[in-house]
Design a protein around this motif. Structure first.
Motif, mmCIF file in Angstrom:
data_model
loop_
_atom_site.group_PDB
_atom_site.id
_atom_site.type_symbol
_atom_site.label_atom_id
_atom_site.label_comp_id
_atom_site.label_asym_id
_atom_site.label_seq_id
_atom_site.Cartn_x
_atom_site.Cartn_y
_atom_site.Cartn_z
ATOM 1 N N GLU A 1 1.519 -13.636 -0.137
ATOM 2 C CA GLU A 1 1.683 -12.189 -0.373
ATOM 3 C C GLU A 1 0.983 -11.386 0.725
ATOM 4 N N GLN B 1 2.576 2.023 -7.763
ATOM 5 C CA GLN B 1 3.018 2.419 -6.427
ATOM 6 C C GLN B 1 2.021 3.368 -5.759
ATOM 7 N N TRP C 1 4.033 -3.525 -5.652
ATOM 8 C CA TRP C 1 3.512 -2.776 -4.497
ATOM 9 C C TRP C 1 2.181 -3.366 -4.067
ATOM 10 N N ARG C 2 2.013 -3.475 -2.770
ATOM 11 C CA ARG C 2 0.786 -4.059 -2.220
ATOM 12 C C ARG C 2 0.109 -3.060 -1.291
ATOM 13 N N ASP D 1 12.416 -7.784 -6.189
ATOM 14 C CA ASP D 1 11.481 -6.889 -5.487
ATOM 15 C C ASP D 1 10.062 -7.262 -5.893
ATOM 16 N N SER D 2 9.180 -7.320 -4.912
ATOM 17 C CA SER D 2 7.781 -7.645 -5.237
ATOM 18 C C SER D 2 7.099 -6.404 -5.812
ATOM 19 N N ARG E 1 6.071 -3.092 -0.002
ATOM 20 C CA ARG E 1 6.604 -4.173 -0.838
ATOM 21 C C ARG E 1 7.748 -4.853 -0.106
#
Lengths: 369, 248
Positions: free
Chosen positions: B167, B137, B226-227, B223-224, B191
């Motif tokens: 994504e 994160q 963190w991007r 939940d994906s 996310r």
């Protein structure tokens, strides 16, 4: 034996004569073609106008979610709007709206049809994700309508043509005639092209219904009778939750709707063959499309389907409808014109007592000085 | 007579072409079968303009609500790392549809993309899915790094590319939306959450609102990972913010 051989030799010749008589005769279904043109154009117009305020999110610079699909798509659509700015999209969008309006009114119909087709494909192709079968149908219809004579009735082109025939000797250049939506080909060729378009469009329509029906009856949800119920529960297909719940809580209404959808799609083609069953299937198809338009908030695809259904109504029915409409609308039209004159008189009287009185007083005062 | 021969030529061409078109459209329009598959190379000319969708009026409709939510991480004034509230973007979009006979198509973009987003994720192997889910994160990897991490496990490059395409688009929309809600916050990670809730079962449709709500099967969520925040152009952000303001 000799007779049989003679008939066999003659058969191809008879077929050619029959094909010539059918293909090159006076155009058929021109009322239906005109109604189909109006309905199809209104469907494009409605779709574009309804989405105008959110066009940038739908197909413009903020259609972010559609980008992966655009990149992965193998569908060689027109890509005129790829990566354009918001202003260019707005201008293109406005031109397409104007073209669809012109097509509905039958104003320079062929040119308007071409611009509507190209504009519609380019706009909708920008977001294939939210496209539906109505788009598909509109594209096919717009394409086939190009070959057909769609402006012979209920169009400004027809009115202009009538006026020109009455007023001139008809010596107008071919280019001008083409721009005005008049026939530039020999009558037999115009009729031939019209009939080719008519066959193509009718075939695709019948196949569309048959294939849709066949696919449904093979699916478990339709066999169990819960398909329409499930669709009506989805937030995007229940614009009026109270109405959806009222319909879906009644087994009778659900069963009736399900059967009508399945039967009208599966047997659309065969039922067209008899005049009585044709009227029944056309009435049911139009009715079910109106119901689904309201229940599932699909007004524009439903209108596209209804416009196509209009192709199968006979010319006599349209003539009777046209006469009835003109007779019914004439008093309304006269009343509206009279009220328009009343309004003009009233506004002139108001202006005489207010604005013009003040202007006269000012002018009189100025001249006294 | 040249006119007669022209007519004959027209009829011959029209009949042959119309006949071929009839057969081709019939084969292409019917639900796929071995004969239509065999004829596919010869009917491919129909695409795209004559292609017709044989799946008319939802033959196999979806039977669940599908929602996409966004959340971001930002650095507060005191230097601490905080997360924003979840934003239900599907609800914002649905404002364009609900209680309107003439709705907008932007009203159901997320519900339509929910499927491909999940498919691209499921296209990865178990190990790659873990890699994609467990990104840190405080410092999410760059997109190139994430691609390298996914490929290191031996995943198919095509599947990784498809997954990353979706994504990135989702991260971009998430960033634009979160910046629209909190323009002053400096996002450090974003996310998304996919939530699907099956509709009220057919058998329970006649109950009261409370009974119907209680009869719904439990929703599923994913939940994906963190991007990296991936903001779009200024014009794109303005458009998303304006849409959000009008429909939230």
């Amino acid at each position: 034996m000799i007779e049989l051989g003679h008939r066999l030799i003659e058969a191809p010749r008879r077929w050619v004569v029959a094909a010539e008589e059918w293909l090159l005769a006076e155009p058929r279904a021109i009322h239906g073609a005109a109604l189909c043109r109006i309905g199809t154009a209104l469907s494009v117009l409605g779709l574009l106008v309804a989405n105008f305020s959110s066009r940038d999110v739908w197909v413009g610079q903020a259609s972010i979610w559609a980008q992966p699909v655009r990149e992965l798509s193998q569908f060689p659509e027109l890509a005129l709007l790829d990566g354009v700015s918001g202003d260019i999209l707005t201008a293109f969008y406005a031109v397409t709206i104007a073209a669809a309006l012109a097509m509905a009114l039958g104003w320079h119909t062929k040119a308007a049809n071409i611009v509507t087709l190209v504009g519609f494909i380019a706009i909708v192709a920008q977001n294939p994700v939210v496209g539906d079968e109505g788009d598909n149908l509109l594209r096919i219809t717009l394409l086939w309508l190009l070959l057909m004579q769609t402006a012979d009735f209920w169009s400004l082109d027809a009115r202009r043509r009538e006026r020109r025939v009455a007023a001139t000797d008809g010596s107008v250049s071919a280019m001008r005639q083409a721009w005005d939506g008049e026939r530039v080909f020999p009558p037999w060729l115009s009729a031939g092209l019209h009939h080719v378009g008519l066959i193509g469009l009718i075939t695709q329509t019948i196949l569309l219904f048959t294939a849709g029906g066949l696919d449904k009856v093979s699916q478990g949800v339709w066999q169990r009778g819960t398909a329409l119920y499930s669709t009506m529960q989805l937030p995007e297909f229940r614009p009026y939750p109270g109405l959806s719940d009222a319909v879906s809580s009644s087994s009778v209404v659900l069963a009736l709707l399900t059967y009508v959808v399945l039967l009208t799609q599966l047997f659309f083609g065969p039922l067209l063959l008899n005049p009585i069953t044709r009227r029944i299937v056309l009435f049911l198809t139009i009715a079910v499309n109106i119901v689904l338009a309201v229940l599932l908030a699909l007004p524009w695809s439903s209108l596209a389907f209804i416009a196509l259904t209009g192709l199968f109504v006979s010319g006599e029915t349209y003539e009777r409808l046209d006469e009835w409409l003109r007779a019914t609308a004439a008093p309304v039209g006269d009343w509206l014109v009279l009220r328009w004159y009343d309004m003009q008189d009233l506004s002139a009287a108001v202006l005489d007592r207010t604005l013009w009185a003040v202007v006269d007083r000012v002018r009189a005062g100025a001249s006294r000085r | 007579m040249p006119r007669v021969s022209l007519r004959s030529l027209f009829i011959a061409v029209a009949v042959i072409m119309a006949g071929f078109q009839l057969v081709a459209v019939t084969l292409a329009a019917l639900p796929p079968n071995r004969y239509s598959d065999a004829a596919a190379p010869r009917t491919s000319y129909l695409a795209p303009y004559f292609t017709q969708n044989w799946r008319l009026f939802a033959p196999s409709p979806v039977a669940e609500d599908r929602e996409v939510w966004f959340q971001g991480t930002y650095t507060a004034a005191d230097g601490s790392v905080k997360t924003t509230a979840w934003v239900d973007w599907t609800a914002v979009e649905l404002d364009l549809v609900q209680h309107r006979l003439v709705g907008g198509r932007a009203g159901y973009v997320t519900s339509k993309l929910y499927g491909p987003l999940g498919q691209a994720y499921r296209g990865l192997g178990t190990a790659e899915r873990e890699t994609a889910d467990e990104t840190p994160q405080d410092s999410p990897p760059r997109w190139a790094q994430l691609r390298a991490d996914l490929l290191a496990g031996g995943a198919s490059p095509g599947r990784v590319s498809t997954f990353l395409l979706y994504e990135q688009a989702t991260a971009r929309l998430a960033t634009d939306v979160l910046l629209s809600r909190w323009p002053d916050r400096e996002l450090t990670a974003v996310r998304y959450r996919l939530r699907s809730a099956p509709v009220v079962p057919y058998e329970s449709r006649s109950g009261t609102a409370a009974e119907r709500a209680a009869s719904r099967p439990e929703a599923t969520e994913r939940d994906s990972g963190w991007r990296r925040p991936t903001p779009g152009t200024a014009a794109e952000r303005r458009t998303v913010a304006s849409f959000d303001r009008r429909h939230r």
